[in-house]
Design a protein around this motif. Sequence first.
Motif, short mmCIF file in Angstrom:
data_model
loop_
_atom_site.label_atom_id
_atom_site.label_comp_id
_atom_site.label_asym_id
_atom_site.label_seq_id
_atom_site.Cartn_x
_atom_site.Cartn_y
_atom_site.Cartn_z
N THR A 147 0.84 -1.19 0.00
CA THR A 147 0.00 0.00 0.00
C THR A 147 0.88 1.24 0.00
O THR A 147 2.03 1.20 0.44
N GLN B 145 7.60 1.50 9.63
CA GLN B 145 6.18 1.69 9.94
C GLN B 145 5.91 3.13 10.37
O GLN B 145 4.96 3.76 9.92
N GLY C 219 4.09 5.28 7.66
CA GLY C 219 2.71 5.18 8.09
C GLY C 219 2.03 3.89 7.68
O GLY C 219 0.80 3.84 7.56
N LEU C 220 2.81 2.84 7.44
CA LEU C 220 2.26 1.56 7.02
C LEU C 220 1.97 0.69 8.24
O LEU C 220 2.70 0.72 9.23
N ASP C 221 0.91 -0.09 8.17
CA ASP C 221 0.52 -0.94 9.30
C ASP C 221 1.29 -2.26 9.25
O ASP C 221 0.97 -3.15 8.47
N LEU C 222 2.30 -2.37 10.08
CA LEU C 222 3.08 -3.60 10.19
C LEU C 222 2.80 -4.30 11.52
O LEU C 222 3.58 -5.16 11.95
N GLY C 223 1.69 -3.93 12.15
CA GLY C 223 1.38 -4.47 13.46
C GLY C 223 1.29 -5.99 13.48
O GLY C 223 1.83 -6.65 14.37
N GLU C 224 0.61 -6.57 12.50
CA GLU C 224 0.46 -8.03 12.47
C GLU C 224 1.81 -8.71 12.28
O GLU C 224 2.12 -9.70 12.94
N LYS D 83 9.96 -1.20 12.60
CA LYS D 83 9.26 -0.18 13.39
C LYS D 83 9.56 1.23 12.85
O LYS D 83 8.67 2.09 12.81
N SER E 138 1.34 10.78 7.05
CA SER E 138 2.53 10.06 7.50
C SER E 138 3.73 11.00 7.41
O SER E 138 3.74 11.95 6.61
#
Length: 313
Positions: free
Chosen positions: A45, A279, A283-288, A276, A51
């Motif tokens: 994405t 991310q 602003g990318l979601d790397l939480g999972e 981290k 971001s």
Amino acid sequence: MTDDEIPKGEPVRAFAVPITGKFATAAAGVLKFYRERAENGFPETAPPTGSPFMTDIATMTAMAEPEATARMSLHSMLIEIVGLSFETALDHVRALEHDIVRDPAPVWSPLVSARAALESCLFLEYLIDPSISCNLRLARCAGLWRKDTDHASNAARVFGPEQQAEAASMDAYVTQALADAKALERRNARGNLVGYEVDGERATLDFSITERARTALPAWLPMPYGLLSGAAHSRPWMTDRARKTGADTGSGLVGEAATVMTALMVAMASLEMSLKAWQGYFGLDLGETLDKLEEHRRQGHLYLLGMAHAVES
């Protein structure tokens, strides 16, 4: 006794045992899984509005020309360096995966590979630290670019006139590019270049790896850089331990499972730090991905602890 149990009633110093083939194979597998998940954990994405990356882009494009184009060019090079740094870190981690399982077992080389991976990731984190301004980011990039150019010029003296001419041309290009971006030179009282300033934000020519490691690495990893440097520079206070271990077993230098585990933890912490920073900046979601890496690291540590101290039945 199974191969994942720790002998009862005996004092255990975690991983302070020689490397076995089973342990080495298991450790390499744990690291490979972690590295592949980190490498392939990026969502496809675009960075969202708001971001730090998009804020930096907006800041630079709003400037007057030709300064806007010059700074965008410097920023584009910064992003390219960040990608190169991550690929370089992955290369060192892959090398570590193979080194762990070699025969004879490694002694200090795993720490050297881990140190190289750490430095690549610290380079990345230093440039895309999401907590700093666009101007400071560009000032940092300017300092590192100038320092790198100086290293290239010094190396060119060894290779000959053709390489020296290329280095001189690059030096002139860098000087002009930084001037166009309004990255101002900072000099000390003796006239030596010590860093750059961009719209009031100052950065040095380089950064302290030791200090950066102390503040940027995950809290679960104790400060490892002294150990890594001791191994990389073959300092006797560090390397003599392998000789003493070898004396106990009647052989030469002997690598310990603790060395392998330290290398693994440093490599994992370095990749986590990179993800981290990535991310935070893009602003990318790397939480999972980060959650799964954390779970794998914890489980892998416990599994390898039992494997290292296993007693054959």
